[in-house]
Scaffold this active site. Structure first.
Site, PDB file in Angstrom:
ATOM      1  N   TYR A  60      46.762  68.106  22.622  1.00  0.00           N
ATOM      2  CA  TYR A  60      45.749  68.179  21.566  1.00  0.00           C
ATOM      3  C   TYR A  60      45.512  66.838  20.874  1.00  0.00           C
ATOM      4  O   TYR A  60      44.595  66.715  20.059  1.00  0.00           O
ATOM      5  CB  TYR A  60      46.167  69.197  20.499  1.00  0.00           C
ATOM      6  CG  TYR A  60      46.293  70.608  21.014  1.00  0.00           C
ATOM      7  CD1 TYR A  60      45.162  71.335  21.377  1.00  0.00           C
ATOM      8  CD2 TYR A  60      47.539  71.214  21.143  1.00  0.00           C
ATOM      9  CE1 TYR A  60      45.271  72.635  21.853  1.00  0.00           C
ATOM     10  CE2 TYR A  60      47.663  72.515  21.619  1.00  0.00           C
ATOM     11  CZ  TYR A  60      46.527  73.215  21.974  1.00  0.00           C
ATOM     12  OH  TYR A  60      46.635  74.501  22.446  1.00  0.00           O
TER      13      TYR A  60
ATOM     14  N   HIS B  15      39.525  68.337  16.981  1.00  0.00           N
ATOM     15  CA  HIS B  15      40.164  69.067  15.886  1.00  0.00           C
ATOM     16  C   HIS B  15      41.274  68.249  15.225  1.00  0.00           C
ATOM     17  O   HIS B  15      41.746  68.614  14.144  1.00  0.00           O
ATOM     18  CB  HIS B  15      40.748  70.372  16.429  1.00  0.00           C
ATOM     19  CG  HIS B  15      40.419  71.589  15.616  1.00  0.00           C
ATOM     20  ND1 HIS B  15      39.496  71.605  14.584  1.00  0.00           N
ATOM     21  CD2 HIS B  15      40.912  72.866  15.674  1.00  0.00           C
ATOM     22  CE1 HIS B  15      39.431  72.824  14.067  1.00  0.00           C
ATOM     23  NE2 HIS B  15      40.274  73.599  14.702  1.00  0.00           N
TER      24      HIS B  15
ATOM     25  N   PHE C  72      50.376  74.365  13.942  1.00  0.00           N
ATOM     26  CA  PHE C  72      49.079  74.661  14.546  1.00  0.00           C
ATOM     27  C   PHE C  72      48.082  74.943  13.424  1.00  0.00           C
ATOM     28  O   PHE C  72      48.443  75.357  12.320  1.00  0.00           O
ATOM     29  CB  PHE C  72      49.132  75.782  15.578  1.00  0.00           C
ATOM     30  CG  PHE C  72      49.807  75.352  16.859  1.00  0.00           C
ATOM     31  CD1 PHE C  72      49.103  74.650  17.825  1.00  0.00           C
ATOM     32  CD2 PHE C  72      51.152  75.608  17.068  1.00  0.00           C
ATOM     33  CE1 PHE C  72      49.724  74.219  18.982  1.00  0.00           C
ATOM     34  CE2 PHE C  72      51.787  75.186  18.223  1.00  0.00           C
ATOM     35  CZ  PHE C  72      51.073  74.481  19.183  1.00  0.00           C
TER      36      PHE C  72
ATOM     37  N   ASN D 208      45.791  77.014  12.416  1.00  0.00           N
ATOM     38  CA  ASN D 208      45.544  78.241  11.655  1.00  0.00           C
ATOM     39  C   ASN D 208      46.602  78.544  10.609  1.00  0.00           C
ATOM     40  O   ASN D 208      46.381  79.379   9.726  1.00  0.00           O
ATOM     41  CB  ASN D 208      45.419  79.431  12.609  1.00  0.00           C
ATOM     42  CG  ASN D 208      44.186  79.343  13.489  1.00  0.00           C
ATOM     43  OD1 ASN D 208      43.435  78.373  13.430  1.00  0.00           O
ATOM     44  ND2 ASN D 208      43.979  80.349  14.315  1.00  0.00           N
TER      45      ASN D 208
ATOM     46  N   ASN E  11      39.605  77.377   9.937  1.00  0.00           N
ATOM     47  CA  ASN E  11      40.816  78.184   9.786  1.00  0.00           C
ATOM     48  C   ASN E  11      41.955  77.447   9.097  1.00  0.00           C
ATOM     49  O   ASN E  11      42.780  78.066   8.414  1.00  0.00           O
ATOM     50  CB  ASN E  11      41.269  78.710  11.147  1.00  0.00           C
ATOM     51  CG  ASN E  11      40.345  79.788  11.680  1.00  0.00           C
ATOM     52  OD1 ASN E  11      39.748  80.537  10.911  1.00  0.00           O
ATOM     53  ND2 ASN E  11      40.208  79.859  12.992  1.00  0.00           N
TER      54      ASN E  11
END
Length: 207
Positions: free
Chosen positions: A15, A20, A66, A68, A114
């Protein structure tokens, strides 16, 4: 005064370079500026660094929960050090802005993000500051989840990096609590160079 600078993203090499993770990129750049190293802190579920700036403690945080569950990390650190929501700046990717755009705001809705949604819940308030880094929008809502987890094209990545460098110039004002001045610095960009005037043609000379 901002005491806690938080960058949002997802942990793990897969990631690292995705849209993001723009918030992580900003915190990495600030850590380099302050010459501090982010290290794992299990109590706060993230990578953390602490610096002393003009006699005041400043915390840098990258939640490793993460996206969320970002609020779990932010809430744990803020509660332990008694940092109020208005003393928190959350840096995150923003679909509604094109790459190269960056804006500062306080409060407001989570807008479907989120990470912000969970921070709202854990802080019990929306009254924290956000630095929104433009990553662009894929054009269709159904494509958003895939879009944010993809790497931007090299030219888009450069625009995002440029916006990070530009907004970092305001971090001393953010830390000092000079939010109006910080906003002006962040929202003011160099105007494009004017195009040279066209030379007059024979036809135009005739009127």
């Amino acid at each position: 005064m901002i005491k806690l600078f938080v960058g949002l993203g997802n942990p793990g090499p897969e990631y690292e370079d995705t849209r993001h993770n723009a918030g992580f990129w900003w915190i990495d750049a600030l850590a380099r500026e302050l010459k501090v190293q982010l290290v794992p802190e299990r109590s706060y579920f993230g990578l953390m660094a602490r610096a002393s700036v003009r006699g005041e403690n400043v915390w840098l945080l990258q939640p490793q929960t993460f996206m969320n569950l970002s609020g779990k990390s932010v809430g744990a650190l803020a509660r332990f050090f008694k940092i109020q929501p208005e003393e928190v700046l959350v840096v995150h990717d923003e679909l509604d802005f094109e790459p190269g755009q960056v804006k500062l705001k306080r409060g407001g809705s989570h807008g479907g993000h989120n990470g912000l949604r969970d921070i709202h819940a854990q802080l019990g308030s929306a009254d924290y500051w956000r630095l929104r880094i433009g990553i662009g929008h894929p054009g269709h809502k159904a494509e958003v989840a895939n879009w944010v987890l993809k790497k931007p094209a090299p030219d888009q990545r450069q625009l995002i990096e440029d916006s990070i460098a530009h907004s970092l110039k305001a971090w001393p004002e953010l830390q000092a609590g000079n939010m109006d001045k910080a906003t002006l610095l962040i929202h003011t960009t160099k105007p494009p160079r004017p195009k040279p005037a066209r030379p007059a043609t024979a036809e135009s000379d005739k009127g």
